[in-house]
Every structure is written in structure tokens, then in C-alpha cells.
Design an enzyme around this catalytic site. Structure first.
Site, PDB file in Angstrom:
ATOM      1  N   CYS A   1      -0.897   2.767  11.561  1.00 26.55           N
ATOM      2  CA  CYS A   1      -0.868   4.165  12.018  1.00 26.55           C
ATOM      3  C   CYS A   1      -1.453   4.306  13.414  1.00 26.55           C
ATOM      4  O   CYS A   1      -1.019   5.132  14.198  1.00 26.55           O
ATOM      5  CB  CYS A   1      -1.640   5.039  11.035  1.00 26.55           C
ATOM      6  SG  CYS A   1      -3.312   4.452  10.725  1.00 26.55           S
TER       7      CYS A   1
ATOM      8  N   GLU B   1      -4.192  11.791   6.023  1.00 27.46           N
ATOM      9  CA  GLU B   1      -4.220  10.787   7.101  1.00 27.46           C
ATOM     10  C   GLU B   1      -2.776  10.458   7.415  1.00 27.46           C
ATOM     11  O   GLU B   1      -2.082   9.846   6.598  1.00 27.46           O
ATOM     12  CB  GLU B   1      -4.958   9.524   6.638  1.00 27.46           C
ATOM     13  CG  GLU B   1      -6.407   9.746   6.236  1.00 27.46           C
ATOM     14  CD  GLU B   1      -7.313  10.094   7.395  1.00 27.46           C
ATOM     15  OE1 GLU B   1      -6.847  10.171   8.546  1.00 27.46           O
ATOM     16  OE2 GLU B   1      -8.506  10.313   7.139  1.00 27.46           O
TER      17      GLU B   1
ATOM     18  N   ASN C   1       1.545   0.046   4.221  1.00 29.94           N
ATOM     19  CA  ASN C   1       1.323  -0.881   5.353  1.00 29.94           C
ATOM     20  C   ASN C   1       0.017  -1.672   5.244  1.00 29.94           C
ATOM     21  O   ASN C   1      -0.016  -2.847   5.607  1.00 29.94           O
ATOM     22  CB  ASN C   1       1.442  -0.145   6.689  1.00 29.94           C
ATOM     23  CG  ASN C   1       0.484   1.002   6.830  1.00 29.94           C
ATOM     24  OD1 ASN C   1       0.062   1.599   5.834  1.00 29.94           O
ATOM     25  ND2 ASN C   1       0.118   1.321   8.040  1.00 29.94           N
TER      26      ASN C   1
HETATM   27  P1  NAD Z   1       5.441   7.917   3.442  1.00 31.31           P
HETATM   28  O1  NAD Z   1       4.977   9.252   3.886  1.00 31.31           O
HETATM   29  O2  NAD Z   1       6.892   7.653   3.384  1.00 31.31           O
HETATM   30  O3  NAD Z   1       4.860   7.609   1.981  1.00 31.31           O
HETATM   31  C1  NAD Z   1       3.475   7.722   1.711  1.00 31.31           C
HETATM   32  C2  NAD Z   1       3.293   7.969   0.227  1.00 31.31           C
HETATM   33  O4  NAD Z   1       3.809   9.249  -0.087  1.00 31.31           O
HETATM   34  C3  NAD Z   1       4.016   6.968  -0.672  1.00 31.31           C
HETATM   35  O5  NAD Z   1       3.197   6.662  -1.760  1.00 31.31           O
HETATM   36  C4  NAD Z   1       5.231   7.751  -1.117  1.00 31.31           C
HETATM   37  O6  NAD Z   1       5.747   7.334  -2.350  1.00 31.31           O
HETATM   38  C5  NAD Z   1       4.633   9.143  -1.235  1.00 31.31           C
HETATM   39  N1  NAD Z   1       5.581  10.239  -1.227  1.00 31.31           N
HETATM   40  C6  NAD Z   1       6.756  10.335  -0.563  1.00 31.31           C
HETATM   41  N2  NAD Z   1       7.336  11.528  -0.820  1.00 31.31           N
HETATM   42  C7  NAD Z   1       6.502  12.192  -1.667  1.00 31.31           C
HETATM   43  C8  NAD Z   1       6.546  13.467  -2.304  1.00 31.31           C
HETATM   44  N3  NAD Z   1       7.551  14.308  -2.120  1.00 31.31           N
HETATM   45  N4  NAD Z   1       5.514  13.816  -3.102  1.00 31.31           N
HETATM   46  C9  NAD Z   1       4.488  12.986  -3.296  1.00 31.31           C
HETATM   47  N5  NAD Z   1       4.383  11.767  -2.730  1.00 31.31           N
HETATM   48  C10 NAD Z   1       5.391  11.375  -1.919  1.00 31.31           C
HETATM   49  O7  NAD Z   1       4.693   6.871   4.378  1.00 31.31           O
HETATM   50  P2  NAD Z   1       4.813   5.279   4.348  1.00 31.31           P
HETATM   51  O8  NAD Z   1       6.143   4.911   4.908  1.00 31.31           O
HETATM   52  O9  NAD Z   1       4.409   4.764   3.029  1.00 31.31           O
HETATM   53  O10 NAD Z   1       3.658   4.878   5.382  1.00 31.31           O
HETATM   54  C11 NAD Z   1       3.862   4.847   6.755  1.00 31.31           C
HETATM   55  C12 NAD Z   1       3.341   6.112   7.399  1.00 31.31           C
HETATM   56  O11 NAD Z   1       1.996   6.312   7.029  1.00 31.31           O
HETATM   57  C13 NAD Z   1       3.350   6.061   8.901  1.00 31.31           C
HETATM   58  O12 NAD Z   1       3.754   7.308   9.410  1.00 31.31           O
HETATM   59  C14 NAD Z   1       1.896   5.800   9.254  1.00 31.31           C
HETATM   60  O13 NAD Z   1       1.518   6.238  10.531  1.00 31.31           O
HETATM   61  C15 NAD Z   1       1.203   6.549   8.183  1.00 31.31           C
HETATM   62  N6  NAD Z   1      -0.136   6.016   7.975  1.00 31.31           N
HETATM   63  C16 NAD Z   1      -1.219   6.759   8.360  1.00 31.31           C
HETATM   64  C17 NAD Z   1      -2.495   6.247   8.229  1.00 31.31           C
HETATM   65  C18 NAD Z   1      -3.711   7.027   8.676  1.00 31.31           C
HETATM   66  O14 NAD Z   1      -4.811   6.678   8.246  1.00 31.31           O
HETATM   67  N7  NAD Z   1      -3.584   8.047   9.503  1.00 31.31           N
HETATM   68  C19 NAD Z   1      -2.670   4.975   7.698  1.00 31.31           C
HETATM   69  C20 NAD Z   1      -1.541   4.244   7.324  1.00 31.31           C
HETATM   70  C21 NAD Z   1      -0.282   4.786   7.447  1.00 31.31           C
END
Ligand code: NAD
Length: 489
Positions: free
Chosen positions: A287, A253, A151
């Protein structure tokens, strides 16, 4: 699709093809192919980790000023590439051009703050009743694995690794499959341009189909000492559990369901602006987006009228159009989730005052009232341009509604009385809270993070130094007396 036509990944200072399947990186606005990207296997990931492991002692041994110099150079290089980065953020990540400009403009600060952290990696001399010189010293961990979301790919990837790298760790980054370029390969280009020693920074790309295998290698490989993860709570929980079982450090995060509390003495103009920006910036894909607006009932009608009027000015469409602030939703799965939550709310009695429908990859800016706590829109992260409004009869009730969530990332509190605002902030269960502002706030040197299911650990500021170093106790003895039976006669 052959590997030879795909964007390569970056391992040990070299651009390489992975051994896995090439995958398409789509432009969310038009479903066109933004890039075809090489896909890694577990073996590719292992090679990148080994390179990072081999490079780490040399990187850590550099004078801290030298490491800082690299970070500062990267900040400068990002500045020279602003227009190119903005264009890629629009086309790869579906960022409205204004959001892309903000993100590209913010990124250099992350690297400057990280460069400054080398001067704060300080230890302590502690008293010793045995007369020792007794020192607490910070050391880098070794290889840090970084997993980042789509994002704010440039910003959140940078935040995920910059401090860790500055402190003498080497990095293996796995960017999101939705943003492998702006969340990964762009950084590899910058590192190469900056002349970073090979192996210090590596990017391993893979599709969602390969991620559990490739990601597992990143978490479980013994050379990787810590994981810096930004993403959803569902995936963060899996990663945290795996890392925890291996007794590895993990900075998580995760998702949010942030509340904006509008108290009865609020400046309504401020409240409307904070709610509009907080809910609709990047079409709610932040987020810490405002996902629940909790308004005192005495001002709810007036607030809602003005809010709807303001939101009705927002247009959706081509993210290159400065006048269309609502860009596309990242993919069909996320869009389906938004639709499902809005339909669930409608079926359970919510009144949709504005929007409520999707058009291609866009979802209309949506405002709803009569929201109840049994609705998905109240409980689940929406990550879309949807504003649910609830009312409260007191500060206590507003706080109780805000805290009725598994998440605890950020919050906003709007009131003309700063003391009252701080009192509410103290009782809202979140990692961050902002009086007279929306929940959407960040600065490069701030220890950003959540509580409850929004995460564990902090990125940024002094706490990031704790996150990405090991604290060791080292002593010099000056004449210890061992018990007589152990002493040479
Ligand atoms: P996601 O959890 O689907 O993916 C995040 C990352 O994890 C990606 O690089 C993905 O390829 C990887 N991933 C997925 N499955 C995995 C596995 N089994 N092993 C290792 N890596 C894996 O999240 P997204 O859709 O990319 O991002 C959106 C989410 O992130 C929302 O829930 C948002 O709230 C959160 N977010 C949090 C923050 C924060 O700072 N708290 C900031 C931005 C986004």
C-alpha cells in the site's frame, strides 16, 4: 468439488464446512491450486458472530494479564512455525522468499506489542464540580469484524485484530479470497494451539462471488460493534458507508499513491536505493510502495541513469529463487490493470526506459520518464513494479506534485539537510512521512494509517486502544442536591 475435500473454516472453536461454494485458492506463480477452501454463506457468518458475541463477556472478564499471556503465546507459536509460514506465504501469496521471511519474522512483534497494550488501557479521574468521583473508563466494544487483504496476509491480518483481541474484544475475521490460509486459517490453527477459549477468534472464508453477502452480514449484524478493514479504497468506501449508516466504528487502511521526493541536495546513492526498494519490494504490491518519484531537475539525469542501472539488476521469476526478487502479480485482473496503466502512459508520451511488458504472471521491473499528470500512472494506484519519474524545479513544486493525489498514505523525502526534510515532511499531505528513507516503513507499535482517500483511523500504538475501545463516563455521587420540587418532603 465437495465440501469434504476442502479446508474448513473456524467457528466457535470448531473446524466446520460452510454452506456456500468451495473455492480454489491459487498459487499466483503457476496457477496451480494451493488449497481448496470451504465457502461461507450469510448464515455461516451469523453463527460465527453469535459465537463471538457469546464468548466476549468471558474473554473481557479474564484478567488482562491472562489475555496478554495468550497473545504472547501466539507470538511464540508463530516463531516456532517460521519455515512453514514462509513456505505458505511464497506458495499462496506469490511472495518472493525474502519478503516471506521478513513477513513471518515481523508477525510475532505484532502480538507482543498487542500484549503490551493491555497495560495501557487506562482511564482518567476528572474533576467534578458536584463533588462526584468522576471517571473516564475504557471498555472493549464487543465483537470486532476484521476484513484483510492478500498482499501481506500474515502481517496485515495480525495487525487488523491483535490489539482489538488483547483489549477484550472477540474477533470474526474474513480473510481475502486470495490468501484465506496465510491471512486466516493459519491464525485459527495458532489460536487452537494456544488453547484460546472457543468463540474468541473465528475465521469465515468465502469466495469473491459470496463476499458482498457474507461481508454485509459482518458489517450489519448488530452484535458487531466495529470493523477493522485493510484493502482498497473502492471497497473501503463501500464498507465505511455501510458501517457509517449503522453508526458503527470503522478503522479503514486503504490504498496509496506514495511519492518519493528527491531534493537537489540528496545523497544520490541513498535516493537510488530508497527508490529501488520502495518501488520494487513485493513487485510494488505494498500500500505504501513508492508510486511516483519526484526528482529535482538539476539531478534528474544522474539519478535516472543510476536508478535504471540499479533496477536493471532486478530479475523476475520463481519467488522461491532468492535471486529473483520480482515475483508474480497476484492475479490476472491486477496484472491487466498494470498493463493498462503502462500502455496509457506510453500512448500519452511517457518514455519507457526499462521493462514495460508482462511475461505470464510477471511484469518486468519498469522505469519511465516524461510522465505527466493526466496519465493514469500518475493518478491511479498501480500496485505493480513500475517507477514513474517526474521532475520539479523547487521544493514547492515537488510538494505540489506529491499532493496532487486523492491518496495520502506515506511519503519519503531524500535530502542531506534534515531540517529541510522535516519542513517538506510537514507539508506533504500524508498520514506518514520519512526523511531519508523510502515511503515503505512500519513497526508493530506505530499508529499506522493514512489521510485523504488512504483511510480513516489508526492501527497500532496508543491510538489503536482508542479505536478498539469505548470511552465511558462513570460517576459515584456523594450527596447531590436536587431542585426542591423533586425532593421528598
Ligand atoms: P480489496 O479491497 O479488493 O479486498 C480487501 C478485502 O475486502 C478482502 O478480504 C475482500 O474479500 C474484501 N471485500 C471485497 N469486497 C467486499 C465487500 N463488498 N464486503 C466485505 N468485504 C469485501 O483489496 P485487496 O486487493 O485485497 O488489497 C489490495 C489493496 O489494499 C490495495 O489498494 C492496497 O493499497 C490496499 N492495502 C492497504 C493497506 C494499508 O494499510 N493502508 C495495506 C495493504 C493493502
Amino acid at each position: 468439488m465437495s465440501q469434504s475435500d476442502a479446508r474448513q473454516m473456524y467457528s466457535n472453536g470448531t473446524w466446520v464446512n460452510g454452506e456456500g461454494a468451495v473455492f480454489d485458492d491459487l498459487n499466483p506463480a503457476n496457477a496451480g491450486i494451493f488449497a481448496r477452501v470451504t465457502g461461507a454463506t450469510r448464515a455461516d457468518m451469523r453463527r460465527a458472530i453469535e459465537a463471538a458475541h457469546a464468548a466476549q463477556p468471558g474473554w473481557a472478564a479474564l484478567p488482562h494479564t491472562e489475555r496478554a499471556r495468550y497473545l504472547l503465546k501466539i507470538a511464540d507459536l508463530i516463531e516456532t512455525r517460521q519455515q512453514d509460514l514462509i513456505a505458505q506465504l511464497v506458495d499462496e501469496a506469490g511472495s518472493w522468499v525474502g519478503k516471506a521471511a521478513f513477513e513471518a519474522g515481523y508477525a510475532p512483534g505484532i502480538f507482543r506489542a498487542a500484549a503490551a497494550s493491555v497495560y495501557q488501557m487506562t482511564g482518567e479521574i476528572v474533576p467534578s464540580e458536584l463533588g462526584k468521583v468522576s471517571m473516564l473508563m475504557r471498555q472493549p466494544l464487543g465483537v470486532v469484524g476484521v476484513i484483510s487483504p492478500w498482499n501481506f496476509p500474515l502481517l496485515l491480518t495480525g495487525r487488523g485484530f491483535a490489539t482489538a483481541m488483547a483489549l477484550g474484544n472477540t474477533i470474526v475475521l474474513k480473510p481475502s479470497e486470495e490468501s484465506p490460509v496465510t491471512g486466516g486459517l493459519v491464525y485459527a490453527e495458532l489460536m487452537e494451539q494456544a488453547g484460546l477459549p472457543p468463540g474468541v477468534f473465528n475465521v469465515v472464508t468465502c469466495s469473491r462471488e459470496q463476499v458482498s453477502e457474507v461481508g454485509d452480514e459482518l458489517i450489519s449484524n448488530p452484535h458487531v460493534k466495529a470493523i477493522s478493514f485493510t484493502g482498497s479504497t473502492a471497497v473501503g468506501r463501500i464498507i465505511g458507508a455501510r458501517a457509517g449508516g449503522l453508526l458503527k466504528k470503522c478503522c479503514l487502511e486503504l490504498g496509496g499513491k506514495d511519492a518519493l521526493l528527491v531534493l537537489d541536495d540528496a545523497d544520490l546513492g541513498l535516493a537510488v536505493n530508497a527508490a529501488t526498494f520502495g518501488t520494487f519490494m513485493h513487485q510494488g504490491q505494498i500500500c505504501m510502495s513508492v508510486e511516483r518519484i519526484i526528482v529535482h531537475e538539476s539531478i534528474a539525469a544522474e539519478f535516472t541513469r543510476r536508478f535504471v542501472a540499479n533496477v536493471s539488476k532486478l530479475r523476475y521469476g520463481d519467488p522461491w529463487d532468492m535471486g529473483k526478487v520480482i515475483g508474480p502479480i497476484i492475479n490476472a485482473k491486477q496484472l491487466a490493470k498494470i498493463v493498462d496503466q503502462v500502455e496509457d502512459a506510453r500512448a500519452r508520451g511517457a518514455r519507457i526506459l526499462l521493462g514495460g511488458a508482462s511475461h505470464g504472471p510477471y511484469f518486468e521491473p519498469t522505469v519511465m520518464t516524461d510522465v505527466t499528470r493526466d496519465m493514469k500512472i500518475f493518478r491511479e494506484e498501480n500496485f505493480g513494479p513500475v517507477a514513474p519519474i517526474l521532475t520539479a524545479t523547487s521544493d514547492d513544486e515537488a510538494i505540489a506534485i506529491a499532493n496532487d493525489s486523492e491518496y495520502g498514505l506515506s511519503a519519503g523525502i531524500i535530502t542531506r539537510n534534515e531540517v529541510r526534510g522535516l519542513a517538506v515532511a510537514a507539508r506533504v499531505e500524508t498520514g506518514m512521512a520519512h526523511v531519508n528513507d523510502s515511503s515503505v516503513n512500519d513497526e508493530p507499535h506505530i499508529p499506522f494509517g493514512g489521510i485523504k482517500n488512504s483511510g480513516l483511523g489508526r492501527h497500532g500504538g496508543r491510538p489503536a486502544i482508542e479505536t478498539f475501545t469505548e470511552l465511558r463516563w462513570v460517576t459515584v455521587d456523594r450527596g447531590r442536591h436536587y431542585p426542591p420540587p423533586f425532593v421528598e418532603s
